[in-house]
Design an enzyme around this catalytic site. Structure first.
Site, PDB file in Angstrom:
ATOM      1  N   CYS A 131     -13.706   1.201   2.311  1.00  0.00           N
ATOM      2  CA  CYS A 131     -12.405   1.411   2.956  1.00  0.00           C
ATOM      3  C   CYS A 131     -11.712   2.688   2.505  1.00  0.00           C
ATOM      4  O   CYS A 131     -11.176   3.434   3.325  1.00  0.00           O
ATOM      5  CB  CYS A 131     -11.510   0.194   2.762  1.00  0.00           C
ATOM      6  SG  CYS A 131     -11.135  -0.211   1.034  1.00  0.00           S
ATOM      7  N   HIS A 143      -7.623  -3.499  -0.534  1.00  0.00           N
ATOM      8  CA  HIS A 143      -8.245  -2.990   0.687  1.00  0.00           C
ATOM      9  C   HIS A 143      -7.234  -2.078   1.363  1.00  0.00           C
ATOM     10  O   HIS A 143      -6.025  -2.302   1.271  1.00  0.00           O
ATOM     11  CB  HIS A 143      -8.614  -4.177   1.590  1.00  0.00           C
ATOM     12  CG  HIS A 143      -9.369  -3.795   2.821  1.00  0.00           C
ATOM     13  ND1 HIS A 143     -10.640  -3.286   2.784  1.00  0.00           N
ATOM     14  CD2 HIS A 143      -9.014  -3.855   4.134  1.00  0.00           C
ATOM     15  CE1 HIS A 143     -11.056  -3.057   4.025  1.00  0.00           C
ATOM     16  NE2 HIS A 143     -10.074  -3.399   4.859  1.00  0.00           N
ATOM     17  N   HIS A 186     -10.009   0.091   9.714  1.00  0.00           N
ATOM     18  CA  HIS A 186     -10.463  -0.089   8.334  1.00  0.00           C
ATOM     19  C   HIS A 186     -11.958  -0.324   8.309  1.00  0.00           C
ATOM     20  O   HIS A 186     -12.598  -0.504   9.346  1.00  0.00           O
ATOM     21  CB  HIS A 186      -9.712  -1.250   7.671  1.00  0.00           C
ATOM     22  CG  HIS A 186      -9.980  -2.587   8.292  1.00  0.00           C
ATOM     23  ND1 HIS A 186     -10.543  -3.635   7.599  1.00  0.00           N
ATOM     24  CD2 HIS A 186      -9.771  -3.060   9.543  1.00  0.00           C
ATOM     25  CE1 HIS A 186     -10.651  -4.685   8.396  1.00  0.00           C
ATOM     26  NE2 HIS A 186     -10.187  -4.358   9.581  1.00  0.00           N
TER      27      HIS A 186
END
Length: 175
Positions: free
Chosen positions: A80, A131, A143
């Site tokens: 990510c 994340h 993402h």
């Protein structure tokens, strides 16, 4: 609109002092004057349909479906934070740090209800795991998903809402 509000506040503030008073000509308050078309004003207006969003979506097309790989930085596998590095480098010529832990300290914090395209959104997905994605408008963000690879998800999803921790504006107020 923001410019008009600022002028109203300033006019009201200075009007209370007998020695200070001013008014801007109506032409400066018009939405169709040179100021309204200037690069500085354009940079301050960050619309969801703005150029940064378009450039991010163009970059997304190049990464869409790329498999998730923890520590990965290429089209063979990307995590990510590396995806954010690539998207911002290519779409906004902005260098982000390598890790989510470093990226979360960049820019300025933004309330979720004030998100604009190009804002980073952060989630706590485990005891020691974060994340990151990039908001693209309409409650959606890009993402690198561990299960779907590079994809678009919605912030309205209960999973993402329950794990949301913060958002950061890293590309200036508008880029």
């Amino acid at each position: 609109m923001t410019f008009r509000l600022l002028i109203s506040v300033l006019s009201f503030s200075f009007a209370s002092f007998s020695a200070f008073s001013f008014q801007l000509p109506a032409s400066m308050l018009s939405m169709h004057n040179d100021l309204s078309l200037s690069p500085a004003k354009t940079a301050l207006e960050h619309q969801e349909s703005g150029p940064l969003r378009s450039r991010i979506l163009d970059q997304y097309q190049k990464w869409k479906g790329t498999h998730y790989q923890w520590g990965g930085t290429t089209h063979r596998g990307v995590d990510c934070s590396a995806l954010m590095q690539h998207l911002f480098s290519d779409a906004a010529h902005l260098d982000l740090p390598r890790t989510t832990g470093e990226q979360i300290h960049r820019g300025v914090q933004v309330a979720q209800y004030r998100l604009k395209a190009g804002d980073l959104v952060f989630f706590q997905t485990g005891p020691n795991r974060r994340h990151v994605g990039v908001y693209i408008g309409d409650s959606q963000f890009i993402h690198a998903s561990t299960s779907q690879g590079v994809t678009v998800s919605t912030l309205a999803d209960s999973y993402w809402q329950s794990h949301f921790i913060t958002a950061r504006r890293v590309a200036g107020s508008a880029a």
